[in-house]
Design an enzyme around this catalytic site. Structure first.
Site, PDB file in Angstrom:
ATOM      1  N   CYS A 152       0.870  -1.178   0.000  1.00  0.00           N
ATOM      2  CA  CYS A 152       0.000   0.000   0.000  1.00  0.00           C
ATOM      3  C   CYS A 152       0.907   1.229   0.000  1.00  0.00           C
ATOM      4  CB  CYS A 152      -0.914  -0.015   1.222  1.00  0.00           C
ATOM      5  SG  CYS A 152      -2.026   1.388   1.219  1.00  0.00           S
TER       6      CYS A 152
ATOM      7  N   CYS B 289      -3.267   7.013  -4.878  1.00  0.00           N
ATOM      8  CA  CYS B 289      -2.959   5.573  -4.802  1.00  0.00           C
ATOM      9  C   CYS B 289      -1.494   5.312  -5.190  1.00  0.00           C
ATOM     10  CB  CYS B 289      -3.896   4.739  -5.675  1.00  0.00           C
ATOM     11  SG  CYS B 289      -3.750   2.967  -5.325  1.00  0.00           S
TER      12      CYS B 289
HETATM   13  O1  PYC Z   1      -1.827   3.836  -1.961  1.00  0.00           O
HETATM   14  O2  PYC Z   1      -1.261   1.886  -2.794  1.00  0.00           O
HETATM   15  C1  PYC Z   1      -2.071   2.638  -2.250  1.00  0.00           C
HETATM   16  C2  PYC Z   1      -3.401   2.116  -1.883  1.00  0.00           C
HETATM   17  C3  PYC Z   1      -3.909   0.887  -2.151  1.00  0.00           C
HETATM   18  C4  PYC Z   1      -5.190   0.846  -1.607  1.00  0.00           C
HETATM   19  C5  PYC Z   1      -5.421   2.051  -1.007  1.00  0.00           C
HETATM   20  N1  PYC Z   1      -4.307   2.816  -1.181  1.00  0.00           N
END
Ligand code: PYC
Length: 311
Positions: A85, A235
């Protein structure tokens, strides 16, 4: 169990700093298997309402096998476990620094999918060097009701993603319900067509991109996470997969900076280097802020001590 909450560009992370389950040591993959098998009640109690929320990602600190690593980390959310994550590892780094537990400004974390490095750029900012990322399948077409055929790439950035250039609905906060619905349709269509990541792995994150020239970023995204909540941050693993796509399509050179904005306007500065084997190694720079410290209380007489299951 004691925990510290932070958010990375708006996306929350809850780091368990003491009192978590003893997973018996071993590799991070082995520890994750024990967590999933024997302590799923702990995951649910930490993440689900009434103590958590659907957007929350948990991070359990556990012993690393690599002595160079500050800690091992297992990430989890409302639906289960995540290999890696990105926003969460920036949250873990800021949390370790806040606790005075970081031995140096460079923090290595061992995750179930490999070792990642975080360079602190101040108390509230870190650059994540992620695991090598790549395009697994290019130019895949999927059909969903109400839209022309959609083309995208299947990419790995520590989790599996389907990445689509999107022009049909604005990627804006007011469109989040429609974006959630359409990305759920895309994920279902991939599943029904048997389109997977390597070794049959489920593609459990769907990522839509549009231009963000209006706000001065290179791109704005919407990312559906497993558990059906959208990522408030751009993300980290999804931006890593995006870098791999940009590199594969000759659209970004090593060292060039790509500003990835989220649907709510958080930003990551992203770039990559090529390692000795020519693999894309992403660097993701973002901010995280500590927002709460707490103790999880679970009384045997509380009917919702392990959270409220998703409907
Ligand atoms: O930032 O890799 C990320 C992530 C995955 C799911 C929520 N955030």
């Amino acid at each position: 169990m004691r925990y510290i909450d932070s958010h990375t560009e708006g996306e929350p992370t809850r780091v368990v700093i003491s009192g978590g389950p003893d997973l018996g040591g071993g590799t991070l993959k082995q520890q994750l298997a024990v967590f999933a098998r024997d302590f799923d009640d702990v995951r649910r109690a930490l993440i689900l309402e009434p103590r958590g929320s659907a957007a929350l990602v948990g991070a359990l600190l556990c012993p690393p096998t690599d002595p160079e690593c500050e800690a091992g980390v297992i990430f989890f959310n409302n639906a289960g476990f995540l290999g890696m994550c990105g926003h969460g590892s920036i949250g873990v780094a800021v949390t370790l620094a806040y606790l005075g537990r970081a031995r140096a400004p460079q923090i290595k974390l061992e995750t179930p999918v490999g070792v990642v490095t975080l360079q602190m750029n101040g108390a509230n900012e870190a650059t994540l060097e992620n695991v090598p990322s790549f395009v697994h399948l290019a130019d895949v077409t999927v059909a969903i009701d109400g839209y022309p055929p959609l083309r995208g790439d299947v990419g790995w950035g520590g989790n599996w993603f389907f990445l689509v250039d999107w022009t049909h609905t604005p990627i804006r906060p007011e469109c989040i319900p429609q974006l959630t619905q359409v990305t759920r349709q895309i994920r279902r269509a991939l599943r029904e067509r048997g389109i997977t990541g390597a070794n049959g792995a489920e593609i459990d994150h769907i990522e839509l991109f549009c231009s963000a020239a209006d706000t001065g970023s290179d791109s704005r995204n919407f990312v559906l996470c497993p558990g059906d909540e959208y990522d408030r941050s751009p993300c980290g693993t999804g931006t890593s997969a995006k870098l791999a796509c940009l590199a594969a399509h000759g659209q970004l050179k090593p060292g060039e900076v790509w500003t990835q904005e989220s649907v709510i306007g958080g930003r990551f500065q992203a770039s990559y280097r090529l390692d000795a084997e020519g693999r894309v190694v992403p660097a993701i720079r973002g901010r995280a802020y500590i927002c709460a410290e707490g103790t999880l209380v679970r009384k045997p007489e509380d009917p919702f001590r392990n959270g409220i299951p998703a409907p």
